[in-house]
Design a protein around this motif. Structure first.
Motif, mmCIF file in Angstrom:
data_model
loop_
_atom_site.group_PDB
_atom_site.id
_atom_site.type_symbol
_atom_site.label_atom_id
_atom_site.label_comp_id
_atom_site.label_asym_id
_atom_site.label_seq_id
_atom_site.Cartn_x
_atom_site.Cartn_y
_atom_site.Cartn_z
ATOM 1 N N ILE A 80 5.875 -11.099 -8.474
ATOM 2 C CA ILE A 80 4.708 -10.164 -7.929
ATOM 3 C C ILE A 80 5.046 -8.930 -8.586
ATOM 4 C CG2 ILE A 80 4.475 -9.027 -5.756
ATOM 5 C CD1 ILE A 80 5.274 -11.764 -4.260
ATOM 6 N N LYS A 81 4.101 -8.119 -9.042
ATOM 7 C CA LYS A 81 3.959 -7.051 -9.504
ATOM 8 C C LYS A 81 4.282 -5.665 -8.759
ATOM 9 C CE LYS A 81 0.582 -8.041 -13.205
ATOM 10 N NZ LYS A 81 -0.766 -7.751 -13.793
ATOM 11 N N SER A 82 5.043 -4.957 -8.943
ATOM 12 C CA SER A 82 5.577 -3.770 -8.035
ATOM 13 C C SER A 82 4.535 -3.023 -8.001
ATOM 14 C CB SER A 82 7.007 -3.237 -8.927
ATOM 15 O OG SER A 82 6.400 -2.614 -10.311
ATOM 16 N N SER A 83 3.369 -2.940 -8.927
ATOM 17 C CA SER A 83 2.369 -2.054 -8.727
ATOM 18 C C SER A 83 1.584 -2.254 -7.404
ATOM 19 C CB SER A 83 1.417 -2.072 -9.855
ATOM 20 O OG SER A 83 0.886 -3.463 -10.150
ATOM 21 N N TYR A 84 1.639 -3.826 -6.852
ATOM 22 C CA TYR A 84 1.025 -4.015 -5.703
ATOM 23 C C TYR A 84 1.589 -3.311 -4.618
ATOM 24 C CZ TYR A 84 -1.100 -7.867 -8.398
ATOM 25 O OH TYR A 84 -1.683 -8.672 -9.150
ATOM 26 N N ARG A 85 2.930 -3.428 -4.568
ATOM 27 C CA ARG A 85 3.580 -2.633 -3.140
ATOM 28 C C ARG A 85 3.346 -1.046 -3.340
ATOM 29 N NH1 ARG A 85 7.434 -6.078 -5.443
ATOM 30 N NH2 ARG A 85 8.750 -4.311 -5.993
ATOM 31 N N ALA A 110 -0.204 -0.312 -2.245
ATOM 32 C CA ALA A 110 -0.168 -0.261 -0.843
ATOM 33 C C ALA A 110 0.516 0.926 -0.037
ATOM 34 C CB ALA A 110 0.441 -1.529 -0.253
ATOM 35 N N ALA A 111 1.653 1.442 -0.674
ATOM 36 C CA ALA A 111 2.183 2.432 -0.187
ATOM 37 C C ALA A 111 1.503 3.764 -0.345
ATOM 38 C CB ALA A 111 3.714 2.823 -0.824
ATOM 39 N N ASP A 112 0.748 4.063 -1.480
ATOM 40 C CA ASP A 112 -0.074 5.139 -1.706
ATOM 41 C C ASP A 112 -1.394 5.118 -0.843
ATOM 42 O OD1 ASP A 112 1.544 5.803 -3.780
ATOM 43 O OD2 ASP A 112 0.449 4.917 -5.605
ATOM 44 N N THR A 137 3.302 -3.685 4.221
ATOM 45 C CA THR A 137 3.127 -3.954 2.719
ATOM 46 C C THR A 137 3.789 -5.344 2.579
ATOM 47 O OG1 THR A 137 3.371 -1.924 2.022
ATOM 48 C CG2 THR A 137 4.004 -3.510 0.448
ATOM 49 N N PHE A 138 4.812 -5.698 3.317
ATOM 50 C CA PHE A 138 5.532 -7.093 3.295
ATOM 51 C C PHE A 138 4.517 -8.239 3.978
ATOM 52 C CE2 PHE A 138 7.998 -10.331 5.774
ATOM 53 C CZ PHE A 138 8.565 -10.787 4.708
ATOM 54 N N LEU A 139 4.027 -7.721 5.089
ATOM 55 C CA LEU A 139 3.145 -8.920 5.783
ATOM 56 C C LEU A 139 2.082 -9.247 5.077
ATOM 57 C CD1 LEU A 139 3.666 -7.699 9.379
ATOM 58 C CD2 LEU A 139 4.727 -9.792 8.385
ATOM 59 N N ARG A 140 1.358 -8.217 4.463
ATOM 60 C CA ARG A 140 -0.110 -8.202 3.635
ATOM 61 C C ARG A 140 -0.044 -8.464 2.340
ATOM 62 N NH1 ARG A 140 -3.996 -3.729 6.841
ATOM 63 N NH2 ARG A 140 -3.387 -4.395 9.127
ATOM 64 N N ILE A 141 1.079 -8.254 1.487
ATOM 65 C CA ILE A 141 1.120 -8.563 0.176
ATOM 66 C C ILE A 141 2.219 -9.398 -0.286
ATOM 67 C CG2 ILE A 141 1.625 -7.224 -2.068
ATOM 68 C CD1 ILE A 141 0.166 -4.851 -0.785
#
Length: 298
Positions: free
Chosen positions: A194-199, A202-204, A212-216
């Motif tokens: 899983i690409k760290s850019s996704y998380r 989401a934080a941005d 972030t955990f539940l949706r990504i």
């Protein structure tokens, strides 16, 4: 801007004929197909045939009928054994997944990369121990004189040993001890892809860690979870060693019933019919989980 050919042959020179490439591919796959035909397809077809035969006076009679299947559905203890096997397998898969996911998550995102390989090796170590030895080890631990009962008596929580062996909980515990590490590996292999850019994205956008955990993270890691759950379900459904050692004879599972048909009654047609029913149950489980079984993510 100059261009170069993408292969070693001179530009304009044709490659090998398509027919030659097809023949090479076909011959390269022949050993795999032969191995599958001899050791999987042929035994499966033979088992299906034998399941329709009849045993009479110690002999197998090739009389084609569905009498063995009718007998399975007419005997309540055999159906109960099937339901017990499904319940134990699903419980084991669920508990193992709940225990393994936090381990895999910490290993993938909290442990430095230089230590991950070391910890993965430690996670694989339980697989180096004999499956039979592990089952007997748990039988000793859960016994009347085992470490659990001895500790509870020493701290005056109980006066007499508690029966921990020969229960469903003991069977599930033995299974979970083994399959937790298997699920940890499949989930970890998915999480690191899983690409760290996704998380970070989401934080941005203002998402909390839980969101972030539940949706990504959790949705994207479902293939790893379900692959591990399916493997656990399949192995548990066909295992009779752990239920026999830790569960005893208080609760019958279908693999135990199959072994009884072979060892005591020598009724191979009946055992074959029960095995076919077991395989059909596993097949139903596969189709139920098929949408998440993406091996390219594990």
């Amino acid at each position: 801007m100059s261009t170069r050919p993408t292969s070693d042959r001179p530009a304009g020179q044709p490659g090998p004929p398509r027919l030659f490439r097809f023949e090479l591919t076909r011959w390269a796959s022949a050993p795999t197909l032969l191995w599958t035909a001899i050791f999987f397809a042929a035994p499966l077809v033979f088992m299906l045939m034998v399941s329709t035969w009849k045993r009479s006076r110690g002999k197998l009679l090739p009389e084609w009928s569905l009498a063995n299947y009718e007998k399975i559905f007419s005997k309540s203890y055999l159906l109960e054994g099937l339901f017990n096997s499904v319940e134990v397998s699903l419980t084991t898969a669920l508990v193992s997944a709940l225990v393994a996911y936090p381990l895999a998550y910490v290993l993938a995102y909290q442990v430095p990369a230089r230590w991950q390989r070391v910890l993965l090796i430690l996670a694989v170590l339980p697989f180096w121990t004999s499956y039979l030895v592990r089952s007997y080890a748990w039988s000793v631990v859960l016994g009347d004189n085992g470490i659990i009962n001895s500790f509870l008596i020493a701290v005056s929580i109980i006066d007499d040993p508690v029966q921990l062996n020969y229960r469903r909980a003991a069977t599930v515990l033995g299974f979970v001890h083994f399959f937790t590490m298997l699920l940890t590996l499949t989930i970890y292999a998915n999480l690191v892809q899983i690409k760290s850019s996704y998380r970070l994205a989401a934080a941005d956008l203002g998402a909390s860690r839980l969101q972030t955990f539940l949706r990504i993270t959790l949705p994207l890691s479902m293939p790893g979870i379900m692959v591990g759950v399916f493997i656990t379900f399949v192995i548990c459904m066909g295992d009779f060693i752990t239920p026999q050692i830790l569960g005893g004879s208080n609760e019958l599972l279908l693999p135990q019933a199959i072994i009884l048909q072979i060892n005591r009654a020598a009724d191979f047609p009946m055992a074959s019919a029960m095995s076919v029913l077991l395989m059909l149950t596993v097949t139903v489980g596969y189709f139920a989980m098929a949408r998440w079984l993406r091996l390219d993510r594990v």
